[in-house]
Write an enzyme that holds these catalytic residues in place. Structure first.
Site, PDB file in Angstrom:
ATOM      1  N   CYS A 116       0.838  -1.198   0.000  1.00 55.21           N
ATOM      2  CA  CYS A 116       0.000   0.000   0.000  1.00 55.21           C
ATOM      3  C   CYS A 116       0.879   1.256   0.000  1.00 55.21           C
ATOM      4  O   CYS A 116       1.471   1.562  -1.019  1.00 55.21           O
ATOM      5  CB  CYS A 116      -0.982  -0.048   1.162  1.00 55.21           C
ATOM      6  N   HIS A 162      -3.660  -5.108   0.382  1.00 50.05           N
ATOM      7  CA  HIS A 162      -3.106  -5.624   1.646  1.00 50.05           C
ATOM      8  C   HIS A 162      -3.138  -7.152   1.683  1.00 50.05           C
ATOM      9  O   HIS A 162      -4.070  -7.741   2.227  1.00 50.05           O
ATOM     10  CB  HIS A 162      -3.886  -5.056   2.829  1.00 50.05           C
ATOM     11  N   GLU A 171      -1.574  -9.057   3.499  1.00 54.17           N
ATOM     12  CA  GLU A 171      -1.413  -9.591   4.860  1.00 54.17           C
ATOM     13  C   GLU A 171      -2.737  -9.992   5.506  1.00 54.17           C
ATOM     14  O   GLU A 171      -2.746 -10.688   6.509  1.00 54.17           O
ATOM     15  CB  GLU A 171      -0.658  -8.584   5.748  1.00 54.17           C
TER      16      GLU A 171
HETATM   17  N1  GLN Z   1      -2.097   6.782   2.772  1.00 47.54           N
HETATM   18  C1  GLN Z   1      -2.171   6.025   1.571  1.00 47.54           C
HETATM   19  C2  GLN Z   1      -3.529   6.131   0.899  1.00 47.54           C
HETATM   20  O1  GLN Z   1      -4.470   6.546   1.514  1.00 47.54           O
HETATM   21  C3  GLN Z   1      -1.825   4.569   1.830  1.00 47.54           C
HETATM   22  C4  GLN Z   1      -2.826   3.860   2.662  1.00 47.54           C
HETATM   23  C5  GLN Z   1      -2.305   2.570   3.246  1.00 47.54           C
HETATM   24  O2  GLN Z   1      -1.115   2.320   3.248  1.00 47.54           O
HETATM   25  N2  GLN Z   1      -3.194   1.764   3.792  1.00 47.54           N
HETATM   26  O3  GLN Z   1      -3.674   5.798  -0.242  1.00 47.54           O
END
Ligand code: GLN
Length: 534
Positions: free
Chosen positions: A383, A509, A511
């Site tokens: 992410c 994600h 994970e």
């Molecule tokens: N802050 C970034 C976004 O909003 C990444 C979010 C995250 O890593 N979950 O896109």
């Protein structure tokens, strides 16, 4: 057969591992052939943990249907085959919002709306909804958050007290988790806090059927009988819950202590013994790995280990799949700014940058990524870790000075990462990100396609910002492969660097989908790449 309910409460202190005990019980019941589901009741007033800082609450766990939930749901999914949704985590905030919305619609016309019965009824409806929506369900395990004695959890405890009346005493039981501290100076295990905690529960009208006692020190011959006597229990209903080396040992320990046996007995269930051969093999791997590998996680909430719970577990799973112990080095991103990175990252076999929000620590993460790229250290970006990988590449390979995400620099000349069109209109912060499971099509011949062995995958998301499509061609020309796209090809989901042993960033994600018995393919391959690097 009617659905059976197990309510799990906790006393004496918080952080006793109620979620792990509840998950272990679910794991055992499932492996006895029963269909199980799990639910968490959280007493805080936030509608969900999505708006809470990881420093406060730890990780926000995202379900397939895009709910932002308590991290205990992560344990539930890792220990079982349960597929959880937004229904499986209820908070005080949600319960009150629903009741107030009903009041405004006039549904309680004429009545004074009160905690008992209106709030408690709403809680019971939420619990029953989960039970009724799970096909062929045998047992619902409901964990009540907080510690007995908290003001906030009282309506939940009152609701679960009433549940046994509603469904019959053979169909609902209470499991209470307490602490039995060991006083070194006296050389004694102290049962008094457990007695007091059970007394407190009795005051609310709940007599626990089983007491699970967390302890650092093995029980003495008379510890169980003492607790049984004072807490009005049979001795086989007192379960010792000793500290174990790995949380994945807990189901085995609980089986040896007879937790699943006593629960089945009290609920009048007669399933087969639990089949745990694969689980036992997995635990063996955790306890006696053949190899070791060191992986740096560069984050900004590294003091709170719960903030990266699923990442930690997924790395452990990746280790299990490679017969290796993963030694995680937690590095605070801000400390890597300037010249810190090379020194702190020397000797690690892999680098992972996890998700995150806000600009603190970004430059340190970018330094770590530069190090991984230049020194050919396996890198896994998740992410924000993918977004920073793109920013680093734009600045240091494509020569786009001041490239950034508009999250950190709204006026950036090279907004490599920017807001989704639909996100630009959004005013409220709660529950408005791109959330939940979405499909992604993998590009042939990539590390990702190899890892998954599939063409289309489904992964969970939690972000607002996206890779800016304006830079696709430039990136491709400079050696960055678009390894995964949304099926309509509008969103870049995976980036992979050519001419690097393993450098991969994902917008989702992974994970949240890894299990100890089935490591996520990307974590498995990342750990394998790190092992090669040793
Ligand atoms: N802050 C970034 C976004 O909003 C990444 C979010 C995250 O890593 N979950 O896109």
């Amino acid at each position: 057969m009617p659905t059976k309910y197990v309510f799990v409460t906790g006393g004496v202190v918080s952080s006793l591992g109620k979620g792990i005990v509840a998950s272990s019980l679910a794991c055992l019941l499932e492996r006895r052939g029963l269909k199980v589901t799990m639910m968490k009741l959280d007493p805080y007033i936030n509608v969900d943990p999505g708006t809470m800082s990881p420093f406060q609450h730890g990780e926000v766990y995202v379900t397939d249907d895009g709910a932002e939930t308590d991290l205990d749901l992560g344990h539930y999914e890792r220990f079982t085959h349960c597929q959880l949704t937004r229904d499986n985590n209820a908070t005080t905030g949600q319960i009150y919002s629903n009741v107030i919305a009903k009041e405004r619609k006039g549904e309680y016309l004429g009545k004074t709306v009160q905690v008992v019965p209106h709030i408690t009824n709403e809680i019971k409806e939420r619990i029953k909804r989960v039970a009724h929506s799970t096909k062929g369900l045998d047992v619902a395990i409901i964990e009540v958050g907080g510690t007995i004695g908290d003001i906030e959890s009282l309506p939940f405890l009152e609701a679960v007290r009433q549940m046994r009346r509603d469904v019959g005493k053979d169909n609902a039981i209470y499991v209470h988790l307490t602490l039995v501290p060991y006083l070194k100076s006296a050389g004694e295990l102290k049962t008094k806090p457990t007695q007091h905690s059970v007394k407190e529960l009795l005051g609310i009208g709940i007599q626990p059927d089983v007491v699970v006692c967390r302890t650092e020190h093995p029980f003495l011959p008379d510890t169980k009988s003492k607790i049984a006597l004072f807490c009005n229990l049979d001795e086989d209903a007192v379960i010792e819950n000793r500290d174990v080396q790995s949380i994945y040992e807990m189901p085995l320990f609980m089986r040896a202590e007879g937790l699943d046996r006593i629960v089945c007995k009290r609920l009048n269930l007669r399933p087969r013994e639990a089949r745990l051969a694969d689980w036992e093999r997995m635990v063996q791997k955790v306890k006696k790995p053949r190899r070791q590998v060191s992986i740096a996680v560069v984050g900004k909430y590294t003091e709170v280990k719960d903030a990266y719970k699923s990442i930690t577990e997924s790395l452990i799973h990746g280790g299990i799949a490679n017969d290796a112990h993963v030694d995680i080095q937690w590095l605070e991103a801000t400390a890597l700014e300037g010249k810190g990175a090379a020194k702190q990252l020397k000797g690690v076999n892999g680098i992972l940058v996890p998700g995150g929000f806000g600009h603190r620590g970004i430059e340190g993460k970018i330094e770590a990524i530069r190090f991984a790229r230049e020194k050919k250290v396996p890198y896994f970006g998740i992410c924000l870790g993918m977004q920073t990988m793109a920013i680093e590449f734009a600045r240091n390979v494509c020569g786009l000075d001041h490239a950034n995400s508009t999250e950190f620099d709204a006026g950036s000349a090279h907004p490599i990462i920017s807001l989704l069109e639909e996100q630009k209109e959004i005013k409220n912060l709660g529950g408005t990100m791109r959330l939940g499971s979405y499909p992604c099509r993998l590009t042939k011949g990539t590390l990702s396609a190899k890892a998954y062995g599939e063409k289309v995958i489904f992964e969970r998301h939690r972000h607002r910002y996206e890779f800016n499509n304006f830079y696709r061609d430039l990136f491709a020309a400079q050696g960055m492969v678009l390894a995964g796209l949304s099926p309509d090809e509008t969103l870049v989901e995976i980036l992979e660097l050519k001419d690097h042993p393993w450098m991969l960033g994902v917008q989702f994600h992974p994970e949240f989908r890894s299990k100890p018995t089935h490591a996520h393919p990307l974590f498995k391959d990342f750990v394998a790449a790190a092992l090669k690097r040793r």
